[in-house]
Design an enzyme around this catalytic site. Structure first.
Site, PDB file in Angstrom:
ATOM      1  CE  LYS A 181      13.484  28.487  29.302  1.00 54.56           C
ATOM      2  NZ  LYS A 181      14.795  27.873  29.882  1.00 54.56           N
ATOM      3  CB  THR A 222      18.384  22.842  33.829  1.00 54.19           C
ATOM      4  OG1 THR A 222      17.559  23.401  32.706  1.00 54.19           O
ATOM      5  CG2 THR A 222      19.019  22.391  33.640  1.00 54.19           C
ATOM      6  CG  HIS A 225       7.146  21.931  29.853  1.00 51.68           C
ATOM      7  ND1 HIS A 225       8.120  22.683  30.664  1.00 51.68           N
ATOM      8  CD2 HIS A 225       8.182  22.537  28.276  1.00 51.68           C
ATOM      9  CE1 HIS A 225       8.964  22.933  30.666  1.00 51.68           C
ATOM     10  NE2 HIS A 225       9.394  22.258  29.288  1.00 51.68           N
ATOM     11  NE  ARG A 253      12.586  31.850  38.720  1.00 43.75           N
ATOM     12  CZ  ARG A 253      14.250  32.349  37.721  1.00 43.75           C
ATOM     13  NH1 ARG A 253      14.017  31.566  36.289  1.00 43.75           N
ATOM     14  NH2 ARG A 253      14.951  32.670  37.877  1.00 43.75           N
TER      15      ARG A 253
HETATM   16  P1  A3P Z   1      17.125  32.887  34.924  1.00 46.39           P
HETATM   17  O1  A3P Z   1      16.803  33.444  33.395  1.00 46.39           O
HETATM   18  O2  A3P Z   1      16.143  33.263  35.649  1.00 46.39           O
HETATM   19  O3  A3P Z   1      18.810  32.878  34.538  1.00 46.39           O
HETATM   20  P2  A3P Z   1      14.766  26.079  32.782  1.00 46.39           P
HETATM   21  O4  A3P Z   1      15.303  25.355  33.624  1.00 46.39           O
HETATM   22  O5  A3P Z   1      13.097  25.724  33.124  1.00 46.39           O
HETATM   23  O6  A3P Z   1      14.558  26.364  31.215  1.00 46.39           O
HETATM   24  O7  A3P Z   1      14.172  27.498  33.491  1.00 46.39           O
HETATM   25  C1  A3P Z   1      15.890  28.036  33.251  1.00 46.39           C
HETATM   26  C2  A3P Z   1      16.605  28.752  34.598  1.00 46.39           C
HETATM   27  O8  A3P Z   1      16.911  28.213  34.884  1.00 46.39           O
HETATM   28  C3  A3P Z   1      16.922  30.169  34.407  1.00 46.39           C
HETATM   29  O9  A3P Z   1      16.443  31.322  35.382  1.00 46.39           O
HETATM   30  C4  A3P Z   1      17.913  29.443  34.288  1.00 46.39           C
HETATM   31  O10 A3P Z   1      19.398  30.418  34.625  1.00 46.39           O
HETATM   32  C5  A3P Z   1      17.958  29.115  35.985  1.00 46.39           C
HETATM   33  N1  A3P Z   1      18.674  27.838  35.971  1.00 46.39           N
HETATM   34  C6  A3P Z   1      19.219  26.494  35.429  1.00 46.39           C
HETATM   35  N2  A3P Z   1      19.819  25.550  36.421  1.00 46.39           N
HETATM   36  C7  A3P Z   1      19.877  25.876  37.030  1.00 46.39           C
HETATM   37  C8  A3P Z   1      20.446  25.589  38.418  1.00 46.39           C
HETATM   38  N3  A3P Z   1      21.156  24.409  38.059  1.00 46.39           N
HETATM   39  N4  A3P Z   1      20.159  26.066  39.497  1.00 46.39           N
HETATM   40  C9  A3P Z   1      19.291  27.229  39.814  1.00 46.39           C
HETATM   41  N5  A3P Z   1      18.893  27.634  38.472  1.00 46.39           N
HETATM   42  C10 A3P Z   1      19.110  27.306  37.344  1.00 46.39           C
END
Ligand code: A3P
Length: 320
Positions: free
Chosen positions: A68, A72, A130, A152
Site C-alpha cells: 500500500k 501498483t 515486498h 509512503r
Molecule cells: P489509497 O488506499 O490511499 O487510495 P499498492 O499499489 O502498494 O497496493 O498501494 C495502493 C495505494 O496506492 C492505494 O492508496 C491506491 O489508491 C494507490 N494507487 C494505486 N494506483 C495508483 C497510481 N497509479 N497513482 C497513485 N496512487 C495509486
C-alpha cells in the site's frame, strides 16, 4: 522433477510452520515472523524459495515496496519507462492489463509452489517484491540489479492497508477488521511486511550505502513533482529520456498513462480480477491521495504514529 519440487516446498512449509505465528488478522489465515518481518505463511514459502533459487542479473529492475505504498504505481511506471519504444501509448498493454499482471511479484506470483524458469526471459526483466532489504536473495545484491523502493508515510499506508484488507475479506465473507485493533497491531509492527518502519529503513540505509543500486523515492514526492521523479527513475534504471523525447512530451504521456485517474477508470481495473484470485483489481485503486489519513485517524493516533516514526527513523535521517 515435479516430485522434487513438491518435496522442496514441503520442506519450506515445515520451516514456516515452526516460526512465530499470528492467526486470522489478515485476509490470510496466518502470518508468521520470518527474519524479523511478518509475512503471510503462503508467501513466506515463496520468500524462502526466492532466497534459495532466484538468480539475479545485473540488468534486472526491481520495484520494492511496503504493501500500500505505491506498488501498483511503480509497476506501471517501470513497465512504461522500459517498454516505451515498443508500444504506442494509445495501444499500450497498461490500457488492457492491470499492472500486477505485467510486472510479477517474485515471491507471490512466481515462486508460488514452483521454481519458475526465469532464464528464458529477455533482459531487462522487471520484477516487484515486498521482501525486506535484509532478506533479499544474495544474488540480487551481488549482481548489482537496480532496485527502486517506493515508501509512503505510515499514516496513509495504514489507512490504505486497512481498507484493502477489508475489501479482500469481504470477498471471502470474513468480517471486517476493527480499526482500533488493527491500528494497535500496526503500531506493534504486526502487519504485512511489518514492522512498517524497519522495512523502509532497510532500503533507506541501502540507498545511502549503494546509491547506484538502490533508489529510494517517497510516494508523496512522486505526487508532488512527478516529472522530476519520473526522470530520476528512468535515469536510474538505465533508460533516461532523451531531450527529443522530452520535447515530444513522452514524460507527460507516461505519467498520464500511469496516473491514478487513467488506471482506475479503465475497464480492466473496474471489473477485472487479480489473475488466479477471486479479488477485484479495483481493490488496488481507492483514492490515490496524500493525507487521507486525517479522515480516519484521531489526533492521538496520528501523534502515536508520528512518534514511532521519529523514534525509529529520524536518527537515520529518514523523514516519512
Ligand atoms: P489509497 O488506499 O490511499 O487510495 P499498492 O499499489 O502498494 O497496493 O498501494 C495502493 C495505494 O496506492 C492505494 O492508496 C491506491 O489508491 C494507490 N494507487 C494505486 N494506483 C495508483 C497510481 N497509479 N497513482 C497513485 N496512487 C495509486
Amino acid at each position: 522433477e515435479e516430485e522434487n519440487i513438491e518435496r522442496t516446498f514441503q520442506g519450506y512449509k515445515q520451516l514456516v510452520s515452526n516460526l512465530p505465528n499470528e492467526e486470522g488478522s489478515e485476509f490470510f489465515d496466518q502470518i508468521c515472523l520470518y527474519q524479523g518481518f511478518w509475512i503471510a505463511d503462503v508467501h513466506c514459502q515463496g520468500v524462502i524459495a526466492v532466497q534459495n533459487h532466484f538468480k539475479a542479473r545485473s540488468t534486472d529492475i526491481i520495484g520494492a515496496t511496503n504493501p500500500k505504498s505505491g506498488t501498483t504505481w511503480i509497476k506501471a511506471l517501470l513497465f512504461a519507462i522500459v517498454n516505451r519504444s515498443k508500444y504506442p501509448i494509445n495501444n499500450h498493454p497498461l490500457l488492457s492489463e492491470n499492472p500486477h499482471g505485467l510486472v510479477p511479484c517474485i515471491e507471490i506470483d512466481l515462486y508460488n509452489g514452483r521454481i519458475p524458469d526465469l532464464e528464458i526471459l529477455p533482459s531487462p526483466r522487471i520484477f516487484q517484491t515486498h521482501i525486506s532489504y535484509t532478506s533479499l536473495p544474495q544474488s540480487m545484491i551481488d549482481s548489482g540489479s537496480r532496485i527502486v523502493y517506493i515508501s509512503r508515510n505510515p499514516k496513509d499506508a495504514f489507512v490504505s492497508l486497512w481498507h484493502f484488507k477489508n475489501k479482500l475479506r469481504a470477498v471471502l465473507s470474513k468480517p471486517p477488521l476493527t480499526f482500533t485493533e488493527d491500528f494497535e497491531k500496526f503500531c506493534k509492527g504486526v502487519s504485512l511486511s511489518g514492522p512498517f518502519w524497519d522495512h523502509a529503513l532497510g532500503y533507506w540505509k541501502a540507498s545511502l550505502e549503494r546509491p547506484q543500486h538502490v533508489l529510494f523515492i517517497k510516494y508523496e514526492e512522486l505526487h508532488e513533482d512527478p516529472v522530476l521523479h519520473l526522470k530520476r527513475i528512468a535515469q536510474f534504471v538505465g533508460y533516461p529520456f532523451s531531450s527529443e523525447e522530452e520535447k515530444e512530451g513522452m514524460v507527460d504521456e507516461i505519467l498520464k498513462l500511469c496516473s491514478f485517474e487513467t488506471l482506475s477508470n479503465l475497464k480492466v481495473n473496474k471489473i477485472g480480477k487479480i489473475v488466479g484470485t477471486p479479488f477485484p483489481n479495483e481493490a488496488f485503486f481507492r483514492k490515490g491521495m496524500v493525507g487521507d489519513c486525517t479522515n480516519y485517524l484521531t489526533s492521538e493516533m496520528i501523534e502515536r504514529l508520528d512518534q514511532i516514526t521519529e523514534e525509529k527513523c529520524h536518527g537515520y535521517g529518514l523523514i516519512m
